[in-house]
Design a protein around this motif. Structure first.
Motif, PDB file in Angstrom:
ATOM      1  N   GLY A  56       0.829  -1.201   0.000  1.00  0.00           N
ATOM      2  CA  GLY A  56       0.000   0.000   0.000  1.00  0.00           C
ATOM      3  C   GLY A  56       0.863   1.251   0.000  1.00  0.00           C
ATOM      4  N   GLY A  57       0.313   2.327  -0.516  1.00  0.00           N
ATOM      5  CA  GLY A  57       1.033   3.595  -0.595  1.00  0.00           C
ATOM      6  C   GLY A  57       0.680   4.528   0.554  1.00  0.00           C
ATOM      7  N   ALA A  58       1.175   5.762   0.448  1.00  0.00           N
ATOM      8  CA  ALA A  58       0.929   6.751   1.498  1.00  0.00           C
ATOM      9  C   ALA A  58       0.885   8.143   0.879  1.00  0.00           C
ATOM     10  CB  ALA A  58       2.024   6.681   2.553  1.00  0.00           C
ATOM     11  N   LYS A  59       0.070   9.016   1.477  1.00  0.00           N
ATOM     12  CA  LYS A  59      -0.035  10.403   1.022  1.00  0.00           C
ATOM     13  C   LYS A  59       0.011  11.314   2.240  1.00  0.00           C
ATOM     14  CE  LYS A  59      -2.805  13.438  -1.916  1.00  0.00           C
ATOM     15  NZ  LYS A  59      -1.720  13.951  -2.741  1.00  0.00           N
ATOM     16  N   TYR A  60       0.829  12.380   2.140  1.00  0.00           N
ATOM     17  CA  TYR A  60       0.978  13.349   3.225  1.00  0.00           C
ATOM     18  C   TYR A  60       0.451  14.684   2.716  1.00  0.00           C
ATOM     19  CZ  TYR A  60       3.323  16.225   6.783  1.00  0.00           C
ATOM     20  OH  TYR A  60       3.608  17.090   7.801  1.00  0.00           O
ATOM     21  N   SER A  96      -3.374   1.407   1.885  1.00  0.00           N
ATOM     22  CA  SER A  96      -2.782   2.733   1.643  1.00  0.00           C
ATOM     23  C   SER A  96      -3.346   3.711   2.668  1.00  0.00           C
ATOM     24  CB  SER A  96      -3.107   3.222   0.226  1.00  0.00           C
ATOM     25  OG  SER A  96      -2.367   2.491  -0.720  1.00  0.00           O
ATOM     26  N   VAL A  97      -2.518   4.679   3.098  1.00  0.00           N
ATOM     27  CA  VAL A  97      -2.929   5.590   4.175  1.00  0.00           C
ATOM     28  C   VAL A  97      -2.710   7.055   3.783  1.00  0.00           C
ATOM     29  CG1 VAL A  97      -2.533   3.895   5.998  1.00  0.00           C
ATOM     30  CG2 VAL A  97      -0.679   5.379   5.293  1.00  0.00           C
ATOM     31  N   PHE A  98      -3.382   7.923   4.524  1.00  0.00           N
ATOM     32  CA  PHE A  98      -3.312   9.376   4.295  1.00  0.00           C
ATOM     33  C   PHE A  98      -3.092  10.076   5.630  1.00  0.00           C
ATOM     34  CE2 PHE A  98      -5.515  13.480   4.413  1.00  0.00           C
ATOM     35  CZ  PHE A  98      -4.873  14.140   3.377  1.00  0.00           C
ATOM     36  N   SER A  99      -2.300  11.135   5.607  1.00  0.00           N
ATOM     37  CA  SER A  99      -2.140  11.969   6.784  1.00  0.00           C
ATOM     38  C   SER A  99      -2.348  13.421   6.393  1.00  0.00           C
ATOM     39  CB  SER A  99      -0.740  11.809   7.384  1.00  0.00           C
ATOM     40  OG  SER A  99      -0.570  12.758   8.421  1.00  0.00           O
ATOM     41  N   ASP A 100      -3.045  14.166   7.242  1.00  0.00           N
ATOM     42  CA  ASP A 100      -3.275  15.590   6.979  1.00  0.00           C
ATOM     43  C   ASP A 100      -2.302  16.441   7.787  1.00  0.00           C
ATOM     44  OD1 ASP A 100      -4.306  15.125   9.454  1.00  0.00           O
ATOM     45  OD2 ASP A 100      -6.254  16.035   9.065  1.00  0.00           O
ATOM     46  N   TYR A 101      -1.039  16.151   7.670  1.00  0.00           N
ATOM     47  CA  TYR A 101       0.060  16.912   8.283  1.00  0.00           C
ATOM     48  C   TYR A 101       0.297  16.617   9.763  1.00  0.00           C
ATOM     49  CZ  TYR A 101      -0.768  19.551   4.012  1.00  0.00           C
ATOM     50  OH  TYR A 101      -0.970  19.904   2.708  1.00  0.00           O
ATOM     51  N   HIS A 102      -0.305  15.610  10.341  1.00  0.00           N
ATOM     52  CA  HIS A 102      -0.092  15.317  11.759  1.00  0.00           C
ATOM     53  C   HIS A 102       0.994  14.279  11.997  1.00  0.00           C
ATOM     54  CE1 HIS A 102      -4.096  17.222  11.972  1.00  0.00           C
ATOM     55  NE2 HIS A 102      -3.550  17.758  13.046  1.00  0.00           N
ATOM     56  N   ASP A 103       1.255  13.463  11.017  1.00  0.00           N
ATOM     57  CA  ASP A 103       2.315  12.463  11.159  1.00  0.00           C
ATOM     58  C   ASP A 103       2.814  12.088   9.762  1.00  0.00           C
ATOM     59  OD1 ASP A 103       0.225  10.948  10.161  1.00  0.00           O
ATOM     60  OD2 ASP A 103       0.053   9.646  11.895  1.00  0.00           O
ATOM     61  N   GLY A 126       4.767   2.004   0.812  1.00  0.00           N
ATOM     62  CA  GLY A 126       5.211   3.353   0.482  1.00  0.00           C
ATOM     63  C   GLY A 126       5.095   4.247   1.699  1.00  0.00           C
ATOM     64  N   SER A 127       5.921   5.317   1.758  1.00  0.00           N
ATOM     65  CA  SER A 127       5.849   6.250   2.889  1.00  0.00           C
ATOM     66  C   SER A 127       5.949   7.680   2.371  1.00  0.00           C
ATOM     67  CB  SER A 127       6.965   5.970   3.896  1.00  0.00           C
ATOM     68  OG  SER A 127       8.229   6.187   3.306  1.00  0.00           O
ATOM     69  N   ALA A 128       5.400   8.595   3.135  1.00  0.00           N
ATOM     70  CA  ALA A 128       5.397  10.007   2.734  1.00  0.00           C
ATOM     71  C   ALA A 128       5.659  10.884   3.950  1.00  0.00           C
ATOM     72  CB  ALA A 128       4.048  10.371   2.114  1.00  0.00           C
ATOM     73  N   GLU A 129       6.283  12.024   3.678  1.00  0.00           N
ATOM     74  CA  GLU A 129       6.473  13.039   4.708  1.00  0.00           C
ATOM     75  C   GLU A 129       6.547  14.388   3.993  1.00  0.00           C
ATOM     76  OE1 GLU A 129      11.043  13.192   5.759  1.00  0.00           O
ATOM     77  OE2 GLU A 129      10.264  11.173   6.014  1.00  0.00           O
ATOM     78  N   TYR A 130       6.705  15.421   4.728  1.00  0.00           N
ATOM     79  CA  TYR A 130       6.729  16.763   4.161  1.00  0.00           C
ATOM     80  C   TYR A 130       7.753  16.850   3.034  1.00  0.00           C
ATOM     81  CZ  TYR A 130       7.180  21.793   3.768  1.00  0.00           C
ATOM     82  OH  TYR A 130       7.216  23.085   3.287  1.00  0.00           O
ATOM     83  N   LYS A 131       7.281  17.172   1.822  1.00  0.00           N
ATOM     84  CA  LYS A 131       8.095  17.354   0.619  1.00  0.00           C
ATOM     85  C   LYS A 131       8.901  16.128   0.188  1.00  0.00           C
ATOM     86  CE  LYS A 131       8.623  22.330   1.011  1.00  0.00           C
ATOM     87  NZ  LYS A 131       9.544  23.452   0.983  1.00  0.00           N
ATOM     88  N   SER A 132       8.521  14.958   0.659  1.00  0.00           N
ATOM     89  CA  SER A 132       9.294  13.775   0.300  1.00  0.00           C
ATOM     90  C   SER A 132       8.401  12.534   0.301  1.00  0.00           C
ATOM     91  CB  SER A 132      10.436  13.581   1.302  1.00  0.00           C
ATOM     92  OG  SER A 132      11.115  12.384   1.047  1.00  0.00           O
TER      93      SER A 132
END
Length: 165
Positions: A56-60, A96-103, A126-132
């Protein structure tokens, strides 16, 4: 009446008909995640296709979505024995998961699929973080279950059986 000897003697009756039971076998496939048991209806060789599930992917927030990796695909022959139980596991695709800027979200890896001792691994998360973002890694040859980006989950694995040609 004819007599055949070589070195045995048989009496053959005219108009004698031979009857045989024909057993039809449709090779099974397992595509829904879970654990299964298959009882071999014959002794012989089968062809197996075993696919690990996709990650699964991830979106930040508004950052692009990371994609999960693809699962491995294993194709091989296998000898089975009449009335023996065989264990099958079909792996589930990673969430796949989503974060709204909390983690910093990380998706789930895909699960492995197997037939007895033969195992095909699932794809990485997959993993996501601020600008990456970091896409998940493919398992093995990457031809199994497909990895996915948010909002889709990774593709489930499978175990498919074919008669040896």
């Amino acid at each position: 009446m004819s007599v055949v000897s070589n070195p045995y003697s048989f009496n053959i009756i005219s108009n004698y008909k031979v009857n045989a039971d024909i057993i039809e076998f449709t090779p099974p496939s397992w595509t829904v995640p879970g654990s299964y048991t298959w009882i071999a209806p014959f002794t012989g060789t089968i062809q197996l296709e075993i696919a690990g599930a996709g990650g699964g992917g991830a979106k930040y927030g508004e950052v692009d979505s990371a994609t999960g990796g693809n699962g491995n695909l294993l194709s091989t022959t296998y000898n089975v024995v009449l009335n023996k139980n065989y264990s099958i596991i079909v792996g589930k695709g990673g969430l796949s998961v989503f974060s709204d800027y909390h983690d910093n979200p990380i998706g789930e890896p895909g699960e492995a699929s197997s037939f007895e001792e033969l195992v095909s691994e699932g794809g990485g998360a997959g993993s996501a973080e601020y600008k990456s973002i970091q896409n998940g890694t493919n398992a093995g040859n990457g031809n199994g279950g497909k990895g996915a980006a948010y909002p889709n989950n990774g593709q489930d694995g499978w175990v498919k059986m074919y008669l040896e040609a």
